[in-house]
Design an enzyme around this catalytic site. Structure first.
Site, PDB file in Angstrom:
ATOM      1  N   ASP A  41       0.849  -1.188   0.000  1.00  0.00           N
ATOM      2  CA  ASP A  41       0.000   0.000   0.000  1.00  0.00           C
ATOM      3  C   ASP A  41       0.890   1.244   0.000  1.00  0.00           C
ATOM      4  O   ASP A  41       1.259   1.767   1.045  1.00  0.00           O
ATOM      5  CB  ASP A  41      -0.898  -0.025   1.238  1.00  0.00           C
ATOM      6  CG  ASP A  41      -1.853   1.159   1.302  1.00  0.00           C
ATOM      7  OD1 ASP A  41      -1.828   1.994   0.369  1.00  0.00           O
ATOM      8  OD2 ASP A  41      -2.613   1.243   2.275  1.00  0.00           O
ATOM      9  N   GLU A  64       8.534  -3.984  -8.634  1.00  0.00           N
ATOM     10  CA  GLU A  64       9.379  -3.372  -7.605  1.00  0.00           C
ATOM     11  C   GLU A  64      10.614  -2.673  -8.152  1.00  0.00           C
ATOM     12  O   GLU A  64      11.008  -1.598  -7.670  1.00  0.00           O
ATOM     13  CB  GLU A  64       9.811  -4.442  -6.586  1.00  0.00           C
ATOM     14  CG  GLU A  64       8.707  -4.928  -5.673  1.00  0.00           C
ATOM     15  CD  GLU A  64       7.980  -6.145  -6.212  1.00  0.00           C
ATOM     16  OE1 GLU A  64       7.381  -6.881  -5.420  1.00  0.00           O
ATOM     17  OE2 GLU A  64       8.007  -6.351  -7.452  1.00  0.00           O
TER      18      GLU A  64
END
Length: 255
Positions: free
Chosen positions: A64, A133
């Site tokens: 998040d 990522e």
């Protein structure tokens, strides 16, 4: 049982866990992890099968970032502590029940951890899988032990470096998805009809054996946790995440 981030129901010995943060694209925060662990602890005694589901459009999009930005601007913790999430995936991989991820729509980053930790992955034709990522100066340290176990090092390596989604057809070829169909609900029911014949003792013994057979998940944990914490504590990475949340611009894009 009341949960804020999950919808949970038991149907005899089958536990259905639906990720329920639609306002945040089913991203992972501390409460989400805490509630997952709480349900899985109950499943140790009550369930023979655990089914993980998201929404029809999004299974889980990982960390998040919005919540992380708020924490950073408030001067709070640098990131969610990674160990509880890693432990939740360990529980899915080694717990005394069969875990099924029923994937529809997008799965990204930490969402792949839930998929890779599952015993069986069923998907519909809309499913797509990505590890984003590296776009933010991070890498999927905690996901990789589970993903490598499922699809092998080179495919996990490629998925990490490329950062782009793969469709469900490719995911099945790679072994990330076991079966998919346009009507994945029907496919799930067919699997459950077969799997519900298995006894709790048989499942418990087999999952324990499989966990010991593949020790990488346990041996990789200290390295994965340390790497994760170092990346999220990096001020440069933190700045890039905050900027992305506020402007939608990736770190490499000029201001």
């Amino acid at each position: 049982m009341n949960y804020q981030t999950l919808q949970v129901r038991f149907q005899q010995s089958i536990c259905y866990i639906q990720f329920n943060r639609p306002e945040a694209n089913n991203t992972i925060n501390d409460l989400f992890i805490e509630e997952c662990l709480r349900v899985l602890a109950i499943c140790e005694a009550r369930a023979t099968i655990v089914v993980l589901e998201g929404s029809p459009e999004v299974f889980c999009l990982g960390a998040d970032f919005q919540g992380l930005r708020e924490d950073l601007l408030d001067g709070q913790k640098a990131a969610q502590p990674p160990e509880p999430l890693y432990d939740a995936w360990l529980q899915l991989a080694t717990g005394s029940y069969i875990t099924i991820s029923h994937v529809r729509g997008k799965v990204n980053a930490g969402g792949i951890g839930f998929v890779a930790a599952s015993d069986i992955v069923i998907a519909d034709e809309s499913a797509q899988f990505s590890l984003s990522e590296m776009l933010f100066g991070l890498f999927p340290a905690c996901v990789l032990p589970f993903l490598i176990r499922r699809i092998g090092f080179q495919k996990a390596h490629y998925l990490t470096l490329m950062t782009q989604p793969i469709l469900v057809q490719q995911a099945q070829v790679w072994g990330l998805v076991d079966a998919y169909d346009a009507q994945s609900d029907v496919l799930l029911r067919k699997h459950l009809l077969r799997l519900r014949r298995l006894s709790k003792p048989a499942i418990t013994r087999y999952k324990s054996f499989a966990g010991e057979l593949y020790e990488l998940l346990y041996r990789s944990k200290p390295l994965a946790l340390a790497s994760n914490q170092a990346m999220f504590a990096d001020p440069h990475n933190q700045k890039g995440i905050i900027r992305f949340v506020e402007t939608g611009q990736f770190p490499w894009e000029s201001e």
